[in-house]
Write a protein that holds these residues in place. Structure first.
Motif, PDB file in Angstrom:
ATOM      1  N   THR A 218     -43.931  31.308 -71.698  1.00  0.00           N
ATOM      2  CA  THR A 218     -43.544  32.565 -72.328  1.00  0.00           C
ATOM      3  C   THR A 218     -42.275  33.148 -71.698  1.00  0.00           C
ATOM      4  N   PHE A 219     -42.166  33.086 -70.383  1.00  0.00           N
ATOM      5  CA  PHE A 219     -40.986  33.656 -69.733  1.00  0.00           C
ATOM      6  C   PHE A 219     -39.740  32.859 -70.061  1.00  0.00           C
ATOM      7  N   SER A 220     -39.841  31.531 -70.094  1.00  0.00           N
ATOM      8  CA  SER A 220     -38.669  30.718 -70.422  1.00  0.00           C
ATOM      9  C   SER A 220     -38.251  30.912 -71.876  1.00  0.00           C
ATOM     10  N   HIS A 221     -39.189  31.280 -72.742  1.00  0.00           N
ATOM     11  CA  HIS A 221     -38.880  31.484 -74.156  1.00  0.00           C
ATOM     12  C   HIS A 221     -38.292  32.868 -74.416  1.00  0.00           C
ATOM     13  N   HIS A 222     -38.794  33.869 -73.711  1.00  0.00           N
ATOM     14  CA  HIS A 222     -38.408  35.248 -74.017  1.00  0.00           C
ATOM     15  C   HIS A 222     -37.345  35.813 -73.078  1.00  0.00           C
ATOM     16  N   TYR A 223     -37.119  35.155 -71.928  1.00  0.00           N
ATOM     17  CA  TYR A 223     -36.163  35.728 -70.975  1.00  0.00           C
ATOM     18  C   TYR A 223     -35.232  34.643 -70.451  1.00  0.00           C
ATOM     19  N   ARG A 224     -33.923  34.941 -70.470  1.00  0.00           N
ATOM     20  CA  ARG A 224     -32.913  33.981 -70.014  1.00  0.00           C
ATOM     21  C   ARG A 224     -32.364  34.432 -68.667  1.00  0.00           C
ATOM     22  N   LEU A 225     -32.465  33.538 -67.702  1.00  0.00           N
ATOM     23  CA  LEU A 225     -32.036  33.859 -66.344  1.00  0.00           C
ATOM     24  C   LEU A 225     -30.523  33.862 -66.219  1.00  0.00           C
ATOM     25  N   GLY A 226     -30.044  34.577 -65.207  1.00  0.00           N
ATOM     26  CA  GLY A 226     -28.622  34.586 -64.905  1.00  0.00           C
ATOM     27  C   GLY A 226     -28.221  33.387 -64.070  1.00  0.00           C
ATOM     28  N   ARG A 227     -26.963  33.360 -63.670  1.00  0.00           N
ATOM     29  CA  ARG A 227     -26.465  32.238 -62.884  1.00  0.00           C
ATOM     30  C   ARG A 227     -27.097  32.196 -61.502  1.00  0.00           C
ATOM     31  N   ASP A 228     -27.289  33.340 -60.897  1.00  0.00           N
ATOM     32  CA  ASP A 228     -27.810  33.422 -59.536  1.00  0.00           C
ATOM     33  C   ASP A 228     -29.238  33.962 -59.579  1.00  0.00           C
ATOM     34  N   VAL A 229     -30.174  33.171 -59.067  1.00  0.00           N
ATOM     35  CA  VAL A 229     -31.583  33.563 -59.008  1.00  0.00           C
ATOM     36  C   VAL A 229     -31.993  33.604 -57.543  1.00  0.00           C
ATOM     37  N   THR A 230     -32.493  34.742 -57.104  1.00  0.00           N
ATOM     38  CA  THR A 230     -32.861  34.927 -55.707  1.00  0.00           C
ATOM     39  C   THR A 230     -34.359  35.120 -55.573  1.00  0.00           C
ATOM     40  N   VAL A 231     -34.969  34.355 -54.676  1.00  0.00           N
ATOM     41  CA  VAL A 231     -36.381  34.518 -54.355  1.00  0.00           C
ATOM     42  C   VAL A 231     -36.461  35.323 -53.071  1.00  0.00           C
ATOM     43  N   ASP A 232     -36.999  36.523 -53.161  1.00  0.00           N
ATOM     44  CA  ASP A 232     -37.034  37.425 -52.011  1.00  0.00           C
ATOM     45  C   ASP A 232     -38.144  37.022 -51.053  1.00  0.00           C
ATOM     46  N   GLU A 233     -38.135  37.655 -49.899  1.00  0.00           N
ATOM     47  CA  GLU A 233     -39.136  37.342 -48.894  1.00  0.00           C
ATOM     48  C   GLU A 233     -40.484  37.916 -49.286  1.00  0.00           C
ATOM     49  N   SER A 234     -41.509  37.433 -48.617  1.00  0.00           N
ATOM     50  CA  SER A 234     -42.855  37.925 -48.868  1.00  0.00           C
ATOM     51  C   SER A 234     -42.978  39.362 -48.384  1.00  0.00           C
ATOM     52  N   LEU A 235     -43.700  40.184 -49.137  1.00  0.00           N
ATOM     53  CA  LEU A 235     -43.881  41.582 -48.765  1.00  0.00           C
ATOM     54  C   LEU A 235     -45.138  41.799 -47.946  1.00  0.00           C
ATOM     55  N   VAL A 236     -45.976  40.775 -47.844  1.00  0.00           N
ATOM     56  CA  VAL A 236     -47.215  40.893 -47.084  1.00  0.00           C
ATOM     57  C   VAL A 236     -47.236  39.794 -46.031  1.00  0.00           C
ATOM     58  N   GLY A 237     -47.502  40.174 -44.798  1.00  0.00           N
ATOM     59  CA  GLY A 237     -47.559  39.200 -43.720  1.00  0.00           C
ATOM     60  C   GLY A 237     -48.630  38.148 -43.955  1.00  0.00           C
ATOM     61  N   PHE A 238     -48.299  36.894 -43.662  1.00  0.00           N
ATOM     62  CA  PHE A 238     -49.243  35.804 -43.893  1.00  0.00           C
ATOM     63  C   PHE A 238     -49.118  34.800 -42.750  1.00  0.00           C
ATOM     64  N   LYS A 239     -50.224  34.538 -42.078  1.00  0.00           N
ATOM     65  CA  LYS A 239     -50.224  33.608 -40.945  1.00  0.00           C
ATOM     66  C   LYS A 239     -51.118  32.403 -41.199  1.00  0.00           C
ATOM     67  N   GLY A 240     -51.601  32.250 -42.420  1.00  0.00           N
ATOM     68  CA  GLY A 240     -52.459  31.129 -42.745  1.00  0.00           C
ATOM     69  C   GLY A 240     -51.670  29.895 -43.103  1.00  0.00           C
ATOM     70  N   ARG A 241     -52.335  28.950 -43.703  1.00  0.00           N
ATOM     71  CA  ARG A 241     -51.700  27.693 -44.121  1.00  0.00           C
ATOM     72  C   ARG A 241     -51.577  27.665 -45.634  1.00  0.00           C
ATOM     73  N   ASN A 242     -50.416  27.226 -46.099  1.00  0.00           N
ATOM     74  CA  ASN A 242     -50.176  27.122 -47.530  1.00  0.00           C
ATOM     75  C   ASN A 242     -50.417  25.685 -47.969  1.00  0.00           C
ATOM     76  N   HIS A 243     -51.433  25.483 -48.793  1.00  0.00           N
ATOM     77  CA  HIS A 243     -51.794  24.141 -49.254  1.00  0.00           C
ATOM     78  C   HIS A 243     -51.216  23.831 -50.631  1.00  0.00           C
ATOM     79  N   LEU A 244     -50.304  24.654 -51.125  1.00  0.00           N
ATOM     80  CA  LEU A 244     -49.770  24.470 -52.464  1.00  0.00           C
ATOM     81  C   LEU A 244     -48.609  23.494 -52.510  1.00  0.00           C
ATOM     82  N   VAL A 245     -48.113  23.064 -51.347  1.00  0.00           N
ATOM     83  CA  VAL A 245     -46.990  22.129 -51.309  1.00  0.00           C
ATOM     84  C   VAL A 245     -47.413  20.863 -50.586  1.00  0.00           C
TER      85      VAL A 245
END
Length: 245
Positions: A218-245
């Motif tokens: 839905t987002f790729s269909h309804h919204y077109r990104l600009g040239r520069d896309v920035t992923v900001d830092e996490s807003l909540v502290g996290f000290k666990g392990r990320n198993h998503l990668v």
């Protein structure tokens, strides 16, 4: 840009090599490599005529349109945009209908298990949810992030002793037991289709995969990104392990 001395070679931070207009084409490659391998604090600066420097790569102009692919009417509400971005344009499936379908599926499976072991449990009173009720549930869930209380049950507290912090809006929308039932059964995918860990096809985020697929579509269909896309830092502290990668 960082400039190095050695056969009039210019070296910038992108590891690109350019030459001034006065440089001879015959250069000392070994000298360049030696300079690049030097520590940063050992690389001297030299003055360079800016007019004689040629960029190694030309920057291509960005001319693609950005923003919403289709503008809603001027009187559109935030809810209109929300519903637009959660509706798959190919199948007309919405995030709400997905949650309703999978929540009812999981509740039925859980109900069969509980009836065999705990026939008097709260889930035994389960009735199928629908899209209107799911929207109300999500609205209350968002409201708990605005109105801060110590426990989930305290949102439905109507005691005279706590009249100052009562929130009757929660009770007016949904009873506490019903809210907790939906929260217990809330699901996004069919557990029976999950591939066990260690087997081919195992998906770490199987439980929320349909939501990600839907929103990516839905987002790729309804919204077109600009040239520069920035992923900001996490807003909540996290000290666990990320198993998503």
């Amino acid at each position: 840009m960082e400039l190095l001395q050695g056969d009039d070679v210019l070296y910038d931070s992108d590891i690109s090599v350019g030459y001034s207009s006065q440089v001879d084409l015959e250069i000392d490659i070994e000298g360049i490599v030696n300079n690049i391998n030097q520590p940063l604090n050992n690389r001297p600066w030299i003055n360079v005529d800016a007019n004689g420097y040629v960029r190694p790569h030309q920057i291509q102009p960005f001319t693609e349109p950005t923003g919403m692919a289709r503008r809603l009417p001027i009187d559109a509400t935030p809810l209109d945009y929300f519903e637009l971005l959660i509706t798959n344009p190919q199948t007309d499936q919405t995030l709400i209908s997905l949650l309703v379908e999978e929540t009812n599926r999981y509740a039925n499976n859980l109900l069969r298990q509980q009836q065999a072991h705990q026939p008097n449990s709260r889930i035994s009173n389960w009735t199928r949810t629908n899209e209107d009720e799911m929207k109300a549930f999500l609205g209350l869930l968002l409201a708990t992030g605005i109105v801060k209380k110590p426990t989930l049950e305290s949102y439905w507290n109507e005691s005279n002793k706590t009249w100052l912090i009562n929130t009757p809006g929660f009770t007016n929308v949904m009873r506490r037991n019903r809210f907790q039932n939906i929260l217990q059964c809330l699901h996004c995918n069919n557990n029976e289709n999950a591939v066990p860990r260690g087997q081919e096809g195992y998906d770490t985020i199987h439980k929320i995969r349909p939501v990600l697929n839907l929103l990516n579509e839905t987002f790729s269909h309804h919204y077109r990104l600009g040239r520069d896309v920035t992923v900001d830092e996490s807003l909540v502290g996290f000290k666990g392990r990320n198993h998503l990668v």
